[in-house]
Design an enzyme around this catalytic site. Structure first.
Site, PDB file in Angstrom:
ATOM      1  N   HIS A   1       1.885   4.556  -2.911  1.00 36.22           N
ATOM      2  CA  HIS A   1       2.028   6.002  -2.727  1.00 36.22           C
ATOM      3  C   HIS A   1       3.414   6.470  -3.173  1.00 36.22           C
ATOM      4  CE1 HIS A   1      -1.712   6.792  -0.666  1.00 36.22           C
ATOM      5  NE2 HIS A   1      -1.458   5.930   0.303  1.00 36.22           N
TER       6      HIS A   1
ATOM      7  N   GLU B   1      -4.624   7.581  -3.224  1.00 37.29           N
ATOM      8  CA  GLU B   1      -5.085   6.295  -2.716  1.00 37.29           C
ATOM      9  C   GLU B   1      -5.379   5.312  -3.843  1.00 37.29           C
ATOM     10  OE1 GLU B   1      -5.059   5.138   0.289  1.00 37.29           O
ATOM     11  OE2 GLU B   1      -4.320   7.027   1.102  1.00 37.29           O
TER      12      GLU B   1
ATOM     13  N   HIS C   1       0.837  -1.203   0.000  1.00 36.40           N
ATOM     14  CA  HIS C   1       0.000   0.000   0.000  1.00 36.40           C
ATOM     15  C   HIS C   1       0.874   1.257   0.000  1.00 36.40           C
ATOM     16  CE1 HIS C   1      -3.718   2.272   1.133  1.00 36.40           C
ATOM     17  NE2 HIS C   1      -2.807   3.093   1.655  1.00 36.40           N
ATOM     18  N   GLU C   2       1.794   1.333   0.948  1.00 40.38           N
ATOM     19  CA  GLU C   2       2.644   2.526   1.028  1.00 40.38           C
ATOM     20  C   GLU C   2       3.578   2.631  -0.166  1.00 40.38           C
ATOM     21  OE1 GLU C   2       1.784   4.702   3.073  1.00 40.38           O
ATOM     22  OE2 GLU C   2       0.498   3.433   4.309  1.00 40.38           O
TER      23      GLU C   2
END
Length: 510
Positions: A275, A301, A271-272
């Site tokens: 980004h 997101e 997830h990170e």
């Protein structure tokens, strides 16, 4: 038509210089925030709050300097000579938007807010440790007061939440989001109920002890293989994972591990990383300007959720990487198949924790938070009554009641480190946009699933670099999505994805 604004001594050069000064101060504050969440000793809290307040006040004052406004005013006409998507026209347009927003907010307020946010964050960390909401309740009440004060600086907004939503998702309003979320909730709840009635997927293989060092080592190798550049970033542990960018060439990830839950570090890291891939691949020509950032929280997101879910929870992805994961955890996973693992990581279950939620139920968590934010801002819900309201919403939408504050109102850091309002809608917007972008990418490059099976990410990553990453903040979310997919943000691609994937997994006609 002129070919460049960048002549020596030009107004545009002055604009660049002023904006870079603001950006450098903001980046210095971001370093202090990163350190606060990773390595800072508790004893440094008071000084850190003062330091952050000082830097944010100075940055705010520089951004609100009337001289900057005069430069932007004079450049407005000249900017019309350039294409809308050009660096020059985009920078002037975005900088003017930032300037007009910033000049409405007094510098003294920003200093007070910054100081309070540091105190509130530490109180939240202590409250989580103690497992008691009462410890942080007074701080959250003050945050609500400050959030309403922020909203008062924007009297032209229809509702208090709108100015706060605009901070991260420009163009969105509470009414637009309420309508979108109502449609989505109406479609999701029956899907969740149908899956809940089906035989559950076995997840025993995930319920073992996985050494944390091995978890972090595997995640690091995985992210590097996908495209995260560790020469321009790093990964550290924290209480609540986040990504921060000090420049295009310094984008850092944090994650957290759970000794008995491999998926915590695995999907937090993916997830990170999503980004970070966005931030690392912005056009270097935009460095140290307001354009060197993500378009909106929804677009940002969309990238984290695309890599975490549409790629990271896909069967094709694990066809390549499950044997490698087994190599790290041979005792735990050596006797299980990729099919077993794929089913386990995609189990749908109504659980209280947002970050651990599956793709089907996740948006219900987000919409609950959005509903509670709006209610608090409009005086329909007090902070004191928040835990009870939280539990009531979970019973209504997910059929469960959190048994501990850390599973309820204390689980997310957002309200305790930022403001109340505009903090959560980006997650659901991100899920919708991710599906819409990925569907478009697959139409243009149907070979992507086969590439994933081979551990080849270049086609997808190049497509995202060309269509999303390089532009930074040049376009609004609506503009960018329409530019790429030919239609506005909508729920249909996400629902098609959910119904297809989970209909197959649970053998249901969704």
């Amino acid at each position: 038509m002129p070919t460049s604004f960048s002549n020596s001594g030009s107004l545009y050069s002055q604009l660049i210089t002023r904006l870079r000064d603001v950006r450098d101060i903001q980046s210095a504050a971001a370093v202090l925030q990163w350190d606060r969440a990773t390595y800072m000793p508790l004893g440094g809290a008071a000084a850190r709050g003062r330091q952050l307040a000082t830097l944010r006040q100075v940055a705010h004052e520089k951004l609100c300097d009337p001289a900057l406004g005069e430069i932007l005013e004079q450049l407005d006409g000249e900017a019309q000579q350039y294409p809308y998507e050009s660096d020059e026209a985009s920078l002037i347009r975005v900088a003017r938007r930032d300037y007009e927003q910033a000049t409405r907010v007094p510098a003294g307020f920003m200093a007070r807010l910054s100081h309070h946010q540091t105190e509130s964050y530490l109180a939240w960390a202590e409250a989580r440790e103690a497992g008691t909401f009462e410890r942080v309740c007074p701080y959250l009440e003050k945050t609500l007061d400050l959030s309403r004060e922020w909203a008062s600086f924007f009297p032209d907004c229809d509702r208090p939440a709108d100015s706060l939503i605009a901070l991260s998702d420009e163009g969105m309003t509470s009414r637009v989001l309420e309508e979108l979320f109502s449609q989505l909730r109406g479609e999701l709840v029956p899907i969740v109920q149908a899956i809940a009635a089906a035989p559950p997927i076995d997840t025993k293989l995930l319920q073992q002890e996985f050494p944390e060092t091995a978890q972090l080592n595997f995640c690091a190798k995985l992210m590097e293989r996908i495209g995260y550049d560790f020469s321009r970033g790093r990964q550290d542990a924290t209480l609540h994972p986040f990504t921060t960018s000090f420049s295009i060439n310094d984008v850092r990830i944090t994650t957290r591990t759970d000794l008995h839950n491999l998926t915590e570090s695995l999907f937090c890291s993916l997830h990170e990383m999503g980004h970070a891939l966005y931030e690392q691949n912005i056009d270097l020509a935009l460095e140290a300007t307001p354009l060197a950032d993500g378009t909106s929280s929804g677009i940002h997101e969309s990238q984290s959720r695309l890599w975490e879910n549409l790629v990271g929870r896909s069967r094709a992805f694990w066809e390549c990487f499950y044997p490698r994961l087994q190599g790290f955890f041979l005792r735990q996973l050596g006797q299980s198949s990729v099919c077993d693992f794929y089913h386990a990581i995609n189990r749908v279950a109504c659980t209280p924790i947002r970050t651990a939620a599956d793709e089907v139920t996740y948006n219900l968590h987000v919409m609950i938070r959005f509903e509670l934010e709006v209610a608090m801002l409009e005086g329909k819900l007090s902070v004191e009554d928040l835990p009870e309201a939280w539990n009531s919403c979970y019973e209504r939408d997910l059929g469960i009641t959190p048994t501990h504050p850390n599973e309820g109102v204390l689980q997310d850091v957002h309200w305790y480190a930022k403001l109340i309002g505009g903090q959560f809608q980006g997650y659901t917007l991100g899920n919708l946009i991710a599906s819409q972008l990925f569907e478009t990418a697959l139409k243009e490059h149907p070979e992507i699933p086969v590439d994933l099976e081979r551990g080849n990410f270049s086609t997808l990553l190049t497509w995202l670099q060309r269509n999303v990453y390089r532009h930074g903040r040049k376009f609004t979310a609506d503009e960018l999505v329409d530019r790429i997919t030919g239609m506005p943000i909508h729920i249909d691609p996400f629902l098609r994805y959910i119904r297809s994937k989970y209909g197959d997994l649970y053998r249901l006609d969704l």
